[in-house]
Design an enzyme around this catalytic site. Structure first.
Site, short mmCIF file in Angstrom:
data_model
loop_
_atom_site.label_atom_id
_atom_site.label_comp_id
_atom_site.label_asym_id
_atom_site.label_seq_id
_atom_site.Cartn_x
_atom_site.Cartn_y
_atom_site.Cartn_z
N HIS A 85 -8.48 -4.66 -0.74
CA HIS A 85 -7.28 -4.01 -0.23
C HIS A 85 -7.03 -4.47 1.21
O HIS A 85 -7.95 -4.60 2.01
CB HIS A 85 -7.44 -2.49 -0.26
CG HIS A 85 -6.17 -1.77 0.02
ND1 HIS A 85 -5.25 -1.50 -0.96
CD2 HIS A 85 -5.64 -1.27 1.18
CE1 HIS A 85 -4.22 -0.86 -0.43
NE2 HIS A 85 -4.43 -0.71 0.86
N ASP A 134 -10.26 -3.54 -5.19
CA ASP A 134 -9.42 -2.56 -4.52
C ASP A 134 -9.46 -1.27 -5.32
O ASP A 134 -9.17 -1.27 -6.52
CB ASP A 134 -7.98 -3.10 -4.43
CG ASP A 134 -7.03 -2.16 -3.73
OD1 ASP A 134 -7.44 -1.06 -3.32
OD2 ASP A 134 -5.85 -2.54 -3.58
N SER A 161 0.82 -1.19 0.00
CA SER A 161 0.00 0.00 0.00
C SER A 161 0.87 1.26 0.00
O SER A 161 1.65 1.48 -0.93
CB SER A 161 -0.97 -0.04 1.19
OG SER A 161 -2.00 0.91 1.04
#
Length: 311
Positions: free
Chosen positions: A278, A248, A158
């Site tokens: 995610h 996501d 991320s």
């Protein structure tokens, strides 16, 4: 959006999480991630040893945690530097502990987790500088750490994927590979996947906008070291594996980043995790895909470590 029963089970659980004794909205965000990780990551594997050190710096210290894998077989081990996610404002040792333990044991590499400074207290480029300085320090001190400086890779998830990408453009010639797990590559929120998943699951657009505001000062809005989608020069970037999740909002940004690397003649492999959301790497209690991803990253690391050894 068709979500699997397991993903719906997870989302129902996430809705019930309440941060304990949060002092303010930022503290609430950080405690929420810690709680989610603790409750959904599953059993934490035993490793041979965990050490915590503080890397001395001019004005502060950079905390790191070193995970030694079970079954150490050689004096100088390969190493993986792990840069965590959390929208640049959250995350730390405990949020990613379960994942890092799995990685250490599966790769048989020493994994070094960087507890870089977070926004808004420390906006860009503080966290990035901590990551770059940590990589340099590890290479310089590899002998005393028991690490083979010629076999070091980097993994970021991320926001950590954005940081890892920037690190690699600066000193990637000293790294043998990088893995980007659903990287946060852009701050524009204008892709089709952001339109589809504006309100989740897991991430939402408003939270992302606020996080980037905390992280990125106005004068840095066009800095490619902060926003990987703007990078033009990938000259130092090593072989790269990009893991993407189907549901996501960041998936289109991740695809574009991977394509930009390929267009710059970087060796890139993209792996698409169907049905995933995610942050799925924190959901090993319920999702088998977590171990699948660990296995894939370990195989990628092994191939690149072995390539270096053969040379």
């Amino acid at each position: 959006m068709q979500l699997t029963p397991k993903i719906n089970q997870i989302l129902t659980h996430l809705e019930k999480i309440q941060s304990f004794n949060a002092q303010d909205s930022m503290d609430d965000t950080r405690k929420y991630l810690e709680t989610m990780s603790f409750q959904l990551s599953g059993k934490r594997e035993a490793v041979a040893m965990i050490e915590e050190l503080n890397i001395p710096h001019e004005s502060h210290q950079i905390p790191i945690r070193i995970y030694r894998p079970k079954g150490k077989v050689r004096q100088e081990e390969p190493a993986i530097i792990y840069i965590h996610g959390g929208w640049f404002i959250a995350g730390g040792f405990e949020t990613h502990d379960a994942v890092v333990r799995k990685l250490a044991n599966k790769t048989k590499a020493t994994v070094i987790f960087v507890d870089y400074r977070l926004a808004p207290e420390h906006p860009f480029p503080a966290g990035l500088n901590d990551c770059i300085d940590t990589v340099k320090w590890i290479i310089e001190n590899s002998a005393s750490l028991g690490i083979d400086k010629n076999r070091i890779g980097i993994i970021g998830d991320s926001a950590g994927g954005a940081l890892a990408t920037a690190v690699s453009t600066q000193i990637g010639e000293q790294l043998k590979f990088q893995v980007l797990i659903y990287p946060a590559a852009d701050n524009q929120f204008n892709t089709q996947s952001w339109k589809t998943y504006e309100n989740g699951p897991v991430l939402n657009k408003q939270g992302g906008i606020e996080a980037w505001k905390h992280y990125l000062p106005e004068q840095e809005f066009n800095n490619p070291l902060a926003i990987p989608i703007l990078i033009k020069d990938f000259k130092n970037t090593p072989r790269t594996l990009v893991l993407l999740a189907e549901h996501d909002p960041l998936v289109d940004d991740g695809k574009t980043l991977a394509e930009n690397m390929k267009n710059a003649n970087i060796s890139v492999t993209t792996s698409f995790y169907k049905d995933m959301v995610h942050g799925f790497m924190h959901m090993g209690e319920i999702l088998d895909e977590v171990q699948t991803a660990i296995d894939e990253m370990a195989e990628f690391a092994s191939q690149n470590f072995e390539t270096v050894r053969a040379n």
